[in-house]
Design an enzyme around this catalytic site. Structure first.
Site, mmCIF file in Angstrom:
data_model
loop_
_atom_site.group_PDB
_atom_site.id
_atom_site.type_symbol
_atom_site.label_atom_id
_atom_site.label_comp_id
_atom_site.label_asym_id
_atom_site.label_seq_id
_atom_site.Cartn_x
_atom_site.Cartn_y
_atom_site.Cartn_z
ATOM 1 N N ASN A 243 -45.775 49.551 -30.965
ATOM 2 C CA ASN A 243 -46.526 49.317 -29.728
ATOM 3 C C ASN A 243 -45.663 48.721 -28.630
ATOM 4 O OD1 ASN A 243 -46.142 46.733 -30.672
ATOM 5 N ND2 ASN A 243 -48.183 46.037 -30.115
ATOM 6 N N HIS B 238 -40.377 47.461 -36.651
ATOM 7 C CA HIS B 238 -41.840 47.328 -36.757
ATOM 8 C C HIS B 238 -42.411 46.948 -35.393
ATOM 9 C CE1 HIS B 238 -45.530 46.850 -38.983
ATOM 10 N NE2 HIS B 238 -45.687 45.610 -38.556
ATOM 11 N N GLU C 3 -35.973 40.565 -42.940
ATOM 12 C CA GLU C 3 -35.931 41.075 -41.573
ATOM 13 C C GLU C 3 -35.144 40.113 -40.698
ATOM 14 O OE1 GLU C 3 -39.504 42.599 -39.929
ATOM 15 O OE2 GLU C 3 -40.025 43.650 -41.760
ATOM 16 N N ARG D 62 -45.988 45.857 -44.857
ATOM 17 C CA ARG D 62 -45.237 44.611 -44.986
ATOM 18 C C ARG D 62 -44.057 44.841 -45.923
ATOM 19 N NH1 ARG D 62 -47.131 43.515 -40.923
ATOM 20 N NH2 ARG D 62 -48.882 42.164 -40.492
ATOM 21 N N ASP E 57 -40.421 50.842 -41.743
ATOM 22 C CA ASP E 57 -40.209 50.034 -40.538
ATOM 23 C C ASP E 57 -40.479 48.552 -40.792
ATOM 24 O OD1 ASP E 57 -42.982 49.758 -40.370
ATOM 25 O OD2 ASP E 57 -43.079 50.323 -38.266
#
Length: 122
Positions: A99, A96, A77, A48, A72
């Site tokens: 996936n 981030h 953000e 985080r 990342d």
């Protein structure tokens, strides 16, 4: 072997954050922690953004207190366009979303549909 945080920071070649963000972990890495690290050590944060005092990280990188960083997640953000992290040659930045590939999306959708069908058949 378990060691205290100071020993871990002083002796590690790589420091990787892998914890949740809560009131006790906010800025768990700040100026004092970066000063403890070896100048040949690398810092990694994939947990985080607010775990890290970003200005302290930037200072540690600029002053060569640490060798580099891979990040990342960021305090703000998306990472502001004027962030010094964007121009540093000893920093690896990534979004981030490890996936987020077509293969992972397909797998997630299949899993979601399978769970929905399972529930509907009850």
């Amino acid at each position: 072997m378990m060691v205290d945080q100071e020993t871990l920071l002083r002796e590690s070649d790589f420091v990787s954050l892998n914890c949740d963000l809560n009131p006790t972990s906010h800025h768990i890495m700040g100026p004092d922690e970066f000063r403890l690290m070896k100048p040949t050590a690398y810092f990694i944060n994939t947990a985080r953004g607010p775990l890290v005092d970003e200005p302290a990280l930037i200072a540690a990188l600029q002053n060569r207190q640490i060798a580099g960083a891979a990040i990342d997640v960021f305090e703000d953000e998306p990472l502001p366009k004027n962030s010094s992290l964007r121009s540093m040659t000893n920093v690896l930045l990534s979004p981030h979303n490890a996936n987020s590939s077509p293969w992972h999306w397909k797998r997630i959708h299949k899993s979601t549909l399978a769970h929905l069908l399972e529930e509907l058949q009850r």
